[in-house]
Write a protein that holds these residues in place. Structure first.
Motif, PDB file in Angstrom:
ATOM      1  N   GLY A  39      11.360  -3.719   9.960  1.00 35.08           N
ATOM      2  CA  GLY A  39      11.814  -3.029   9.133  1.00 35.08           C
ATOM      3  C   GLY A  39      12.445  -3.655   7.882  1.00 35.08           C
ATOM      4  O   GLY A  39      13.323  -3.256   7.570  1.00 35.08           O
ATOM      5  N   ALA A  40      12.759  -5.120   7.962  1.00 35.85           N
ATOM      6  CA  ALA A  40      12.443  -5.841   6.911  1.00 35.85           C
ATOM      7  C   ALA A  40      12.218  -5.777   5.811  1.00 35.85           C
ATOM      8  O   ALA A  40      13.054  -5.796   4.670  1.00 35.85           O
ATOM      9  N   TYR A  41      11.274  -5.789   5.662  1.00 36.82           N
ATOM     10  CA  TYR A  41      10.005  -4.748   3.846  1.00 36.82           C
ATOM     11  C   TYR A  41       9.931  -3.675   4.164  1.00 36.82           C
ATOM     12  O   TYR A  41       9.308  -3.036   5.602  1.00 36.82           O
ATOM     13  N   PRO A  42       9.786  -2.656   3.416  1.00 38.51           N
ATOM     14  CA  PRO A  42       9.343  -0.957   3.064  1.00 38.51           C
ATOM     15  C   PRO A  42       7.700  -0.884   3.895  1.00 38.51           C
ATOM     16  O   PRO A  42       7.830  -0.441   3.965  1.00 38.51           O
ATOM     17  N   GLU A  43       7.025  -2.420   2.987  1.00 38.51           N
ATOM     18  CA  GLU A  43       5.264  -1.983   2.918  1.00 38.51           C
ATOM     19  C   GLU A  43       5.024  -3.164   3.507  1.00 38.51           C
ATOM     20  O   GLU A  43       5.493  -3.937   2.637  1.00 38.51           O
ATOM     21  N   LEU A  44       3.920  -3.416   3.153  1.00 37.50           N
ATOM     22  CA  LEU A  44       2.520  -4.659   2.697  1.00 37.50           C
ATOM     23  C   LEU A  44       1.624  -3.651   1.608  1.00 37.50           C
ATOM     24  O   LEU A  44       1.057  -2.812   1.889  1.00 37.50           O
ATOM     25  N   THR A  45       1.568  -4.892   1.190  1.00 36.08           N
ATOM     26  CA  THR A  45       0.756  -4.146   0.105  1.00 36.08           C
ATOM     27  C   THR A  45      -0.584  -5.673   0.529  1.00 36.08           C
ATOM     28  O   THR A  45      -0.742  -6.875   0.677  1.00 36.08           O
ATOM     29  N   VAL A  46      -1.364  -4.991   0.519  1.00 34.98           N
ATOM     30  CA  VAL A  46      -3.504  -5.083   1.202  1.00 34.98           C
ATOM     31  C   VAL A  46      -3.540  -5.588  -0.147  1.00 34.98           C
ATOM     32  O   VAL A  46      -4.428  -4.556  -0.989  1.00 34.98           O
ATOM     33  N   PHE A  47      -3.806  -7.076  -0.527  1.00 36.97           N
ATOM     34  CA  PHE A  47      -4.540  -6.992  -2.321  1.00 36.97           C
ATOM     35  C   PHE A  47      -5.985  -7.325  -1.244  1.00 36.97           C
ATOM     36  O   PHE A  47      -6.924  -8.573  -1.687  1.00 36.97           O
ATOM     37  N   GLY A  48      -6.766  -5.767  -1.978  1.00 36.72           N
ATOM     38  CA  GLY A  48      -8.323  -5.549  -2.215  1.00 36.72           C
ATOM     39  C   GLY A  48      -9.234  -5.414  -0.825  1.00 36.72           C
ATOM     40  O   GLY A  48      -8.307  -5.684   0.132  1.00 36.72           O
ATOM     41  N   ALA A  49      -8.830  -4.231  -1.030  1.00 33.93           N
ATOM     42  CA  ALA A  49      -9.972  -3.247  -0.504  1.00 33.93           C
ATOM     43  C   ALA A  49     -11.534  -2.197  -0.906  1.00 33.93           C
ATOM     44  O   ALA A  49     -11.778  -1.499  -0.179  1.00 33.93           O
ATOM     45  N   ASP A  50     -11.968  -3.948  -1.537  1.00 35.00           N
ATOM     46  CA  ASP A  50     -12.812  -3.748  -2.104  1.00 35.00           C
ATOM     47  C   ASP A  50     -13.757  -4.304  -1.222  1.00 35.00           C
ATOM     48  O   ASP A  50     -15.117  -4.643  -3.064  1.00 35.00           O
ATOM     49  N   PHE A  51     -14.093  -5.335  -0.450  1.00 35.33           N
ATOM     50  CA  PHE A  51     -15.076  -6.930  -0.540  1.00 35.33           C
ATOM     51  C   PHE A  51     -16.153  -5.934   0.177  1.00 35.33           C
ATOM     52  O   PHE A  51     -16.405  -4.946   0.645  1.00 35.33           O
ATOM     53  N   ALA A  52     -16.836  -7.211  -0.109  1.00 32.77           N
ATOM     54  CA  ALA A  52     -17.764  -6.630   0.895  1.00 32.77           C
ATOM     55  C   ALA A  52     -18.162  -6.998   2.564  1.00 32.77           C
ATOM     56  O   ALA A  52     -18.858  -8.120   2.885  1.00 32.77           O
ATOM     57  N   THR A  53     -17.066  -6.603   3.141  1.00 34.63           N
ATOM     58  CA  THR A  53     -16.890  -6.924   4.218  1.00 34.63           C
ATOM     59  C   THR A  53     -16.686  -5.448   4.719  1.00 34.63           C
ATOM     60  O   THR A  53     -17.580  -4.349   4.546  1.00 34.63           O
ATOM     61  N   ARG A  54     -15.626  -5.475   6.042  1.00 31.79           N
ATOM     62  CA  ARG A  54     -16.837  -4.498   6.982  1.00 31.79           C
ATOM     63  C   ARG A  54     -16.144  -3.200   7.148  1.00 31.79           C
ATOM     64  O   ARG A  54     -16.409  -2.077   7.079  1.00 31.79           O
ATOM     65  N   ASP A  55     -14.945  -3.757   6.501  1.00 30.73           N
ATOM     66  CA  ASP A  55     -13.548  -2.959   6.623  1.00 30.73           C
ATOM     67  C   ASP A  55     -13.540  -2.834   5.065  1.00 30.73           C
ATOM     68  O   ASP A  55     -12.276  -1.676   4.313  1.00 30.73           O
ATOM     69  N   GLY A  56     -13.530  -3.220   3.761  1.00 28.16           N
ATOM     70  CA  GLY A  56     -13.567  -3.332   2.680  1.00 28.16           C
ATOM     71  C   GLY A  56     -11.950  -4.875   2.167  1.00 28.16           C
ATOM     72  O   GLY A  56     -12.475  -5.150   1.079  1.00 28.16           O
ATOM     73  N   SER A  57     -11.992  -4.914   3.668  1.00 31.01           N
ATOM     74  CA  SER A  57     -10.638  -5.610   2.858  1.00 31.01           C
ATOM     75  C   SER A  57     -11.107  -7.684   3.788  1.00 31.01           C
ATOM     76  O   SER A  57     -12.053  -7.295   3.920  1.00 31.01           O
ATOM     77  N   ALA A  58     -10.094  -8.601   3.223  1.00 28.30           N
ATOM     78  CA  ALA A  58     -10.558  -9.851   3.097  1.00 28.30           C
ATOM     79  C   ALA A  58     -11.127 -10.452   4.617  1.00 28.30           C
ATOM     80  O   ALA A  58      -9.701 -10.114   5.401  1.00 28.30           O
ATOM     81  N   VAL A  59     -11.799 -11.052   4.740  1.00 27.96           N
ATOM     82  CA  VAL A  59     -11.966 -11.471   6.491  1.00 27.96           C
ATOM     83  C   VAL A  59     -11.798 -13.324   6.446  1.00 27.96           C
ATOM     84  O   VAL A  59     -11.338 -14.120   5.524  1.00 27.96           O
ATOM     85  N   ARG A  60     -10.078 -13.649   7.989  1.00 26.12           N
ATOM     86  CA  ARG A  60     -10.210 -14.978   7.871  1.00 26.12           C
ATOM     87  C   ARG A  60      -9.891 -14.854   9.150  1.00 26.12           C
ATOM     88  O   ARG A  60     -10.617 -14.431   9.739  1.00 26.12           O
ATOM     89  N   ASP A  61     -10.226 -16.704   9.178  1.00 29.68           N
ATOM     90  CA  ASP A  61     -10.319 -17.082  10.882  1.00 29.68           C
ATOM     91  C   ASP A  61      -8.829 -17.427  11.192  1.00 29.68           C
ATOM     92  O   ASP A  61      -8.798 -18.694  10.905  1.00 29.68           O
ATOM     93  N   PHE A  62      -8.477 -16.116  11.465  1.00 33.33           N
ATOM     94  CA  PHE A  62      -7.035 -16.720  12.396  1.00 33.33           C
ATOM     95  C   PHE A  62      -7.032 -17.490  13.568  1.00 33.33           C
ATOM     96  O   PHE A  62      -7.227 -17.051  14.451  1.00 33.33           O
ATOM     97  N   ILE A  63      -6.099 -18.305  13.433  1.00 28.26           N
ATOM     98  CA  ILE A  63      -6.171 -19.431  15.473  1.00 28.26           C
ATOM     99  C   ILE A  63      -4.684 -19.367  16.195  1.00 28.26           C
ATOM    100  O   ILE A  63      -3.488 -19.595  14.645  1.00 28.26           O
ATOM    101  N   HIS A  64      -3.874 -19.139  16.995  1.00 32.35           N
ATOM    102  CA  HIS A  64      -3.185 -19.047  17.290  1.00 32.35           C
ATOM    103  C   HIS A  64      -2.249 -20.323  17.319  1.00 32.35           C
ATOM    104  O   HIS A  64      -3.064 -21.941  17.136  1.00 32.35           O
ATOM    105  N   VAL A  65      -0.970 -20.947  16.983  1.00 33.86           N
ATOM    106  CA  VAL A  65       0.008 -22.204  16.792  1.00 33.86           C
ATOM    107  C   VAL A  65       0.108 -22.683  17.551  1.00 33.86           C
ATOM    108  O   VAL A  65      -0.218 -23.565  17.970  1.00 33.86           O
ATOM    109  N   MET A  66      -0.716 -22.377  19.088  1.00 31.25           N
ATOM    110  CA  MET A  66      -0.909 -22.968  20.267  1.00 31.25           C
ATOM    111  C   MET A  66      -2.091 -23.515  20.596  1.00 31.25           C
ATOM    112  O   MET A  66      -1.930 -24.656  21.231  1.00 31.25           O
ATOM    113  N   ASP A  67      -2.553 -22.774  19.509  1.00 31.86           N
ATOM    114  CA  ASP A  67      -4.175 -23.522  20.138  1.00 31.86           C
ATOM    115  C   ASP A  67      -4.406 -24.599  19.308  1.00 31.86           C
ATOM    116  O   ASP A  67      -5.124 -25.845  19.453  1.00 31.86           O
TER     117      ASP A  67
END
Length: 347
Positions: free
Chosen positions: A214-242
């Motif tokens: 609730g600290a911010y009202p909303e997220l802006t998704v930058f781009g939903a027209d990429f050539a990906t499975r749902d149009g949004s950007a794909v990133r490789d996230f890794i847990h900081v403990m890993d």
């Protein structure tokens, strides 16, 4: 093992300090405290049951660009290994302040490497970045992909890698490894440590967490027209403990081998799996039970459709693989966010 950790009070550094301490290693932290303050390191000491300033965890407050203020103390401490996190980390900021980025990230690395040689350290791990590959590397990105960074930040990381390669050539007793991170996220499972960006977060996960809280009202998704499975950007996230565990595994692997065998290594550090922005938003909603309102905006300059690591090299060499999934990333980040909101010792 005695490890010097530069930038050990920061987000990645403090989590790695906890993992080193838990593995039985002693740590000397070198940090200017300009970016993070003492809180992260104090909490690292707390969750590991040690005292900051005792024989197992010490702190030297200094700028890595001023070795006259810290090098003699590091040499006297005689670390077996060095983990070098200290540096500036914003590609966008680097466009406006390139000289500062080269001064800290390249010049600072040279000073740290010089001190490591003087101190008799046998291993140096460098906190590098997937940004060294640039925008056109094939996915998944392997370490053999061409280096083609597009920002002063990325170029400073690539240049620092070259500095360390040259230092090893001149002082082969110091083996070096550059760990190219993809997208570290999450927090310590205790809820006592996590990423605390000042001002508006530049990265997705801290921003989503603040929207869910609730600290911010909303997220802006930058781009939903990429050539990906749902149009949004794909990133490789890794847990900081890993990521922290990857450093300890790499250090121990390097330390167990003669320097001529360990030599100069480059390893990608990621999960090897891509997650879209929309998938991450849904994971936050499912794990937290909170809505994450969003709007779709245009693509940002330089954004690419997909970034994902080939992590086969570190798995083959070191035997390390990331263990935590997206739900665990969200769970631990949310626990940290909630603890901070409730005032549980926040900085």
């Amino acid at each position: 093992m005695r490890a010097l950790v530069t930038g050990g009070a920061g987000y990645l550094g403090s989590h790695t300090v906890t993992t080193l301490l838990d593995a039985g290693h002693d740590v000397l932290v070198l940090d200017s405290l300009a970016g993070a303050g003492r809180a992260g390191l104090e909490r690292a000491a707390e969750v590991c049951g040690v005292e900051l300033g005792d024989a197992r965890l010490r702190l030297v407050v200094a700028d890595i660009r001023r070795p006259e203020d810290w090098a003699d103390e590091v040499v006297a401490w005689a670390p077996d290994a060095v983990v070098h996190f200290a540096g500036l980390k914003s590609p966008t900021e680097s466009m406006a302040s390139p000289a500062e980025y080269y001064s800290v990230n390249v010049g600072g690395t040279a000073y740290v490497a010089e001190a490591a040689v003087r101190a008799g350290a046998r291993t140096l791990l460098f906190s590098s970045s997937a940004t060294v590959y640039g925008d056109r590397a094939p996915v998944p990105v392997a370490e053999s992909a061409p280096i083609d960074p597009v920002s002063p930040y990325g170029r400073s990381k690539a240049m620092a890698e070259q500095v360390l390669t040259d230092v090893h050539a001149a002082s082969p007793e110091l083996s070096v490894a550059s760990l190219r991170y993809f997208n570290p996220v999450g927090a310590h499972p205790s809820g006592r440590m996590g990423e605390d960006p000042q001002g508006t977060p530049a990265n997705l996960m801290p921003f989503v967490s603040r929207v869910a809280s609730g600290a911010y009202p909303e997220l802006t998704v930058f781009g939903a027209d990429f050539a990906t499975r749902d149009g949004s950007a794909v990133r490789d996230f890794i847990h900081v403990m890993d990521l922290a565990e990857a450093h300890v595994a790499a250090l121990e692997w390097m330390a167990a081998r003669p320097s001529e065998e360990a030599g100069v290594r480059v390893w990608n550090i990621g999960r090897g799996e891509g997650v879209t922005v929309f998938e991450m938003v849904r994971a936050f909603e499912e794990v937290t039970g909170r809505p994450v309102p969003f709007t779709v905006g245009g693509r940002r300059a330089g954004d690419i459709a997909e970034s994902c690591a080939d992590v086969g090299a570190v798995a083959r060499d070191v035997g390390w693989r990331a263990r935590r999934d997206v739900r665990e990333m969200v769970r631990d980040l949310w626990a940290w966010q909630q603890a901070e909101q409730e005032g549980h010792g926040g900085p």
